[in-house]
Design an enzyme around this catalytic site. Structure first.
Site, PDB file in Angstrom:
ATOM      1  N   ASP A 118       0.835  -1.577  -0.040  1.00 37.83           N
ATOM      2  CA  ASP A 118       0.192  -0.045   0.055  1.00 37.83           C
ATOM      3  C   ASP A 118       0.781   1.888   0.004  1.00 37.83           C
ATOM      4  O   ASP A 118       2.137   0.825  -0.203  1.00 37.83           O
ATOM      5  CB  ASP A 118      -0.891   0.027   1.302  1.00 37.83           C
ATOM      6  CG  ASP A 118      -2.489   0.007   1.149  1.00 37.83           C
ATOM      7  OD1 ASP A 118      -2.514   1.818   1.036  1.00 37.83           O
ATOM      8  OD2 ASP A 118      -3.059  -0.010   1.250  1.00 37.83           O
TER       9      ASP A 118
ATOM     10  N   HIS B 197      -3.645   6.676   3.513  1.00 37.75           N
ATOM     11  CA  HIS B 197      -4.189   5.108   2.462  1.00 37.75           C
ATOM     12  C   HIS B 197      -3.967   3.992   3.466  1.00 37.75           C
ATOM     13  O   HIS B 197      -4.789   3.488   3.791  1.00 37.75           O
ATOM     14  CB  HIS B 197      -3.974   5.100   1.123  1.00 37.75           C
ATOM     15  CG  HIS B 197      -5.301   4.010   0.783  1.00 37.75           C
ATOM     16  ND1 HIS B 197      -4.915   2.887   0.552  1.00 37.75           N
ATOM     17  CD2 HIS B 197      -6.475   3.842  -0.095  1.00 37.75           C
ATOM     18  CE1 HIS B 197      -5.815   2.489   0.172  1.00 37.75           C
ATOM     19  NE2 HIS B 197      -7.015   3.186  -0.121  1.00 37.75           N
TER      20      HIS B 197
ATOM     21  N   SER C 297     -11.111  -1.111  -0.935  1.00 36.88           N
ATOM     22  CA  SER C 297      -9.639  -0.680   0.012  1.00 36.88           C
ATOM     23  C   SER C 297     -10.502  -1.845   1.233  1.00 36.88           C
ATOM     24  O   SER C 297      -9.430  -2.144   2.284  1.00 36.88           O
ATOM     25  CB  SER C 297      -9.216   0.018   0.249  1.00 36.88           C
ATOM     26  OG  SER C 297      -8.194   0.573  -1.355  1.00 36.88           O
TER      27      SER C 297
END
Length: 490
Positions: A148, A180, A368
């Protein structure tokens, strides 16, 4: 769904592989490696090479004018920014099997900023019954790897992150310049007083492959898989979370991402991948979620309530069938207005234009978040059932799932999955031809005397395979070495 290849086709495939290998190694053959038409001078290239030659090919690439050269010996790939001269030199090198252009992968978050705190957020952890599951499993003893944007320091992850690797190398000074990856990590393993992830006692490994904008390149992902295959055992990595995606451009048999995730899957790592946010059109599941073996996760909206009768598959959630005709996703999890960890000063935070109240938490929407919840569930399952294979984990998540109105894809229920008898999944699937090529070119499978009839890929304990001198009729599945992986990119 595509069934297992017929006997004659399998024999033809093996014969074709043999012809290609023989021709490419004849001293009198003028070898020209296949070249991706999208590859041009100045681009990053992924160069597949013969087993054990990555270092030598990397040296030749550098001598021919390539820069940023890296030899990834675990997967027999060289990555480099190539000049025109380097392309010509590599194409003519008999050790080079193929040259492919780099590709872009993107985070599977629907938003590019934290959401404003208006309306009811999802009670996501409770919606999937994770809190009830904690009486039976909390992810203890399981390490989850995340590819990620990185994982920042956060009080709710104190002691959780056991390693951080950066494959972007963009000079970022923050551990997670996007926010994120930390958001995703919180849904998996946060253990704060007021907020917990699905598997609060799991450990995390951060493999940074995406930049602050949630974008990355294939060569960074390839390098991360190279590290993963080398270090999975010593780090105790049993689950891999992939909350990113790239468009599926061809059959999974020809996609390098499919070969990569299957190498991890058969090496004993449960791979959990996002379906992507390109729905509701059919065929919108992204790669690697389009690979038939892995656990592909889509999103459902819970309307901010614990009631189940108002849950619906999210309109944006990627849907199958895949290019190969497989039904995807495999399971749905909450993905709308999800709360998790906030990192002040990151891209997601700055782009919110100061509209957020001071808080250690924020909201995002996208697959996600759904994927992270399923990865946490996989960690809980493996903590409760440490002998489960990746296939059994997938089967348990599907068998323990609950009905979502309007779709046949089950909704995630962590508590029920812990006690469910795993469903029969992945039956009759054929591994990626790239992966089969890997095994064959390293002398492990497609040799003389192969008994094709009756091979049951899912009946094999791949995570303990001995690839040296494999004889299918008398297999010794001990001591796998994934360091010999090579990739067929054509």
């Amino acid at each position: 769904m595509m069934g297992q290849t017929g006997d004659s086709a399998r024999r033809l495939l093996a014969a074709l592989f043999a012809v290609v290998l023989v021709l490419s190694n004849l001293p009198c053959t003028n070898w020209t490696a296949p070249l991706d038409p999208d590859l041009a001078a100045g681009d990053y290239a992924l160069v597949q090479v013969a087993h054990g030659t990555a270092g030598a090919v990397a040296a030749r690439a550098a001598a021919s004018g390539a820069t940023d050269v890296a030899a990834l010996d675990a997967i027999d790939v060289v990555t480099a920014r190539v000049s025109g001269e380097a392309i010509r030199a590599l194409q003519a090198d008999p050790r080079v099997t193929a040259l492919a252009a780099d590709a872009v992968v993107s985070a599977a978050g629907k938003e590019r900023r934290y959401e404003k705190a208006s309306g009811r957020p999802s009670p996501g952890i409770q919606v999937v019954d994770a809190d009830r599951a904690w009486t039976g499993a909390t992810g203890a003893g399981v390490t989850v790897a995340l590819m990620d944007t990185g994982i920042a320091e956060h009080p709710d992850l104190d002691g959780s992150v056991v390693a951080r690797l950066d494959f972007v190398n963009d000079g970022a000074t923050l551990l997670d310049p996007s926010g994120h990856g930390t958001f995703v990590a919180g849904l998996i393993a946060a253990h704060g007083r007021t907020f917990k992830g699905v598997a609060p006692d799991a450990k995390l490994v951060s493999l940074r492959v995406l930049d602050q904008n949630g974008n990355g390149t294939m060569h960074s992902v390839v390098a991360a898989f190279d590290w993963l295959l080398h270090n999975r055992t010593t780090m105790g990595i049993k689950v891999l979370n992939l909350s990113f995606g790239a468009p599926q451009r061809s059959s999974y048999h020809r996609e390098i991402l499919a070969g990569l995730v299957e190498s991890a899957w058969f090496a004993g790592i449960t791979v959990v991948a996002a379906a992507g946010n390109g729905g509701p059109d059919p065929g919108s599941v992204t790669m690697p979620g389009a690979d038939p073996f892995v656990i592909t996760v889509g999103s459902f909206g819970d309307k901010g309530t614990l009631a189940t009768n108002d849950d619906r598959e999210s309109k944006f959630s990627g849907r199958g069938p895949t290019r190969d005709g497989f039904t995807k996703p495999d399971v749905l999890a909450p993905g709308e207005h999800i709360i998790s960890l906030r990192v002040p000063g990151t891209a997601l935070d700055i782009d919110s234009n100061g509209d957020l109240p001071a808080s250690a938490y924020a909201r995002l929407t996208g697959t996600s978040a759904s994927t992270a919840m399923a990865a946490g569930a996989a960690a809980d399952l493996l903590a409760a059932h440490p002998t489960y294979s990746a296939t059994q984990v997938k089967g348990a998540l599907i068998a323990g799932g609950r009905r979502i109105v309007g779709t046949r894809t089950p909704g995630l229920d962590v508590d029920d999955a812990l006690s469910a008898q795993p469903a029969r999944v992945n039956a009759g699937l054929w591994p990626s031809f790239l992966l089969l090529r890997v095994l064959w070119t390293s002398g492990n499978v497609f040799g003389p005397g192969v008994a094709w009839d009756g091979i049951s890929w899912e009946g094999i304990s791949w995570e303990a395979v001995s690839w040296e001198g494999v004889a299918w009729e008398a297999v010794s599945w001990e001591g796998v070495t994934w360091d010999s992986v090579t990739w067929e990119l054509r």
